[in-house]
Every structure is written in structure tokens, then in C-alpha cells.
Scaffold this motif. Structure first.
Motif, PDB file in Angstrom:
ATOM      1  N   ARG A  16      -9.456   7.496 -16.155  1.00 16.13           N
ATOM      2  CA  ARG A  16      -9.777   6.111 -16.514  1.00 16.13           C
ATOM      3  C   ARG A  16      -8.570   5.182 -16.604  1.00 16.13           C
ATOM      4  NH1 ARG A  16     -15.266   4.596 -17.347  1.00 16.13           N
ATOM      5  NH2 ARG A  16     -14.415   3.124 -18.816  1.00 16.13           N
ATOM      6  N   SER A  17      -7.444   5.695 -17.095  1.00 13.10           N
ATOM      7  CA  SER A  17      -6.296   4.818 -17.347  1.00 13.10           C
ATOM      8  C   SER A  17      -5.182   4.951 -16.311  1.00 13.10           C
ATOM      9  CB  SER A  17      -5.705   5.113 -18.724  1.00 13.10           C
ATOM     10  OG  SER A  17      -5.107   6.397 -18.731  1.00 13.10           O
ATOM     11  N   GLY A  18      -5.131   6.087 -15.604  1.00 12.13           N
ATOM     12  CA  GLY A  18      -4.062   6.318 -14.646  1.00 12.13           C
ATOM     13  C   GLY A  18      -2.779   6.838 -15.272  1.00 12.13           C
ATOM     14  N   GLU A  19      -2.755   7.002 -16.598  1.00 13.64           N
ATOM     15  CA  GLU A  19      -1.576   7.551 -17.263  1.00 13.64           C
ATOM     16  C   GLU A  19      -1.375   8.989 -16.797  1.00 13.64           C
ATOM     17  OE1 GLU A  19      -1.928   5.147 -21.451  1.00 13.64           O
ATOM     18  OE2 GLU A  19      -3.396   6.689 -20.974  1.00 13.64           O
ATOM     19  N   ALA A  20      -0.116   9.372 -16.593  1.00 14.67           N
ATOM     20  CA  ALA A  20       0.186  10.695 -16.052  1.00 14.67           C
ATOM     21  C   ALA A  20       0.908  11.548 -17.078  1.00 14.67           C
ATOM     22  CB  ALA A  20       1.043  10.549 -14.796  1.00 14.67           C
ATOM     23  N   GLY A  21       0.685  12.862 -16.977  1.00 11.59           N
ATOM     24  CA  GLY A  21       1.330  13.785 -17.892  1.00 11.59           C
ATOM     25  C   GLY A  21       1.320  15.196 -17.344  1.00 11.59           C
ATOM     26  N   VAL A  22       1.615  16.150 -18.235  1.00  7.82           N
ATOM     27  CA  VAL A  22       1.730  17.557 -17.872  1.00  7.82           C
ATOM     28  C   VAL A  22       0.817  18.382 -18.767  1.00  7.82           C
ATOM     29  CG1 VAL A  22       3.313  19.526 -17.790  1.00  7.82           C
ATOM     30  CG2 VAL A  22       4.107  17.262 -17.125  1.00  7.82           C
ATOM     31  N   ARG A  39       0.546  16.414 -22.378  1.00  8.12           N
ATOM     32  CA  ARG A  39       1.651  15.595 -22.887  1.00  8.12           C
ATOM     33  C   ARG A  39       1.861  14.494 -21.853  1.00  8.12           C
ATOM     34  NH1 ARG A  39       5.965  19.356 -23.649  1.00  8.12           N
ATOM     35  NH2 ARG A  39       4.979  19.740 -25.645  1.00  8.12           N
ATOM     36  N   TYR A  40       1.734  13.240 -22.291  1.00 13.81           N
ATOM     37  CA  TYR A  40       1.793  12.133 -21.346  1.00 13.81           C
ATOM     38  C   TYR A  40       2.425  10.902 -21.972  1.00 13.81           C
ATOM     39  CZ  TYR A  40      -2.249  10.220 -23.838  1.00 13.81           C
ATOM     40  OH  TYR A  40      -3.077   9.710 -24.806  1.00 13.81           O
ATOM     41  N   ALA A  41       2.857   9.984 -21.139  1.00 20.91           N
ATOM     42  CA  ALA A  41       3.374   8.701 -21.593  1.00 20.91           C
ATOM     43  C   ALA A  41       2.205   7.726 -21.629  1.00 20.91           C
ATOM     44  CB  ALA A  41       4.467   8.193 -20.668  1.00 20.91           C
TER      45      ALA A  41
END
Length: 70
Positions: A16-22, A39-41
Motif C-alpha cells: 500500500r505505501s511502497g515503503e521498503a525493508g528487510v 525492518r523498514y524505513a
């Protein structure tokens, strides 16, 4: 049979937001889809960690994260 769509350490993106993480954790349940601890920004720049349903995630392009986010 492995029900997990994402591996530990794999880069993912929130649909939904496009935020990326691991992916730093995973959970498997008898009566629900797997969940992933990511874990993401966040959009405001904070480093965050949260559980997400498998359906809320998609694989990110390789190398799409900055080293500080991982």
C-alpha cells in the motif's frame, strides 16, 4: 512444504505505501497465512519494525534499499 513466500533477509516492499525493508523474522500458523517481521524505513524517515501479513508485502527490486535501512 515451505509456505513462506519471503526468505529471511529478503528485501520486501509494503504494497500500500511502497515503503521498503528487510524480512528479519517469520511466523507460521496452523489457521492463518504466514506473517513477516519487517525492518523498514517509514515514510517520515524513522526506522521501524512491525509484523505484516504476507498479503501486505511484495518482493522489492534487488538493491533498492540503502544500507542504513537494512
Amino acid at each position: 512444504m515451505d509456505r513462506f513466500s519471503f526468505s529471511l533477509g529478503q528485501e520486501v516492499r509494503l504494497v500500500r505505501s511502497g515503503e521498503a525493508g528487510v524480512v528479519v523474522g517469520r511466523a507460521e500458523y496452523t489457521d492463518a497465512a504466514p506473517s513477516y517481521f519487517v525492518r523498514y524505513a517509514a515514510a517520515d524517515g524513522r526506522l521501524d519494525e512491525r509484523w505484516w501479513a504476507q498479503s501486505a508485502l511484495e518482493a522489492a527490486d534487488a538493491g533498492s534499499l540503502c544500507a542504513s535501512q537494512a
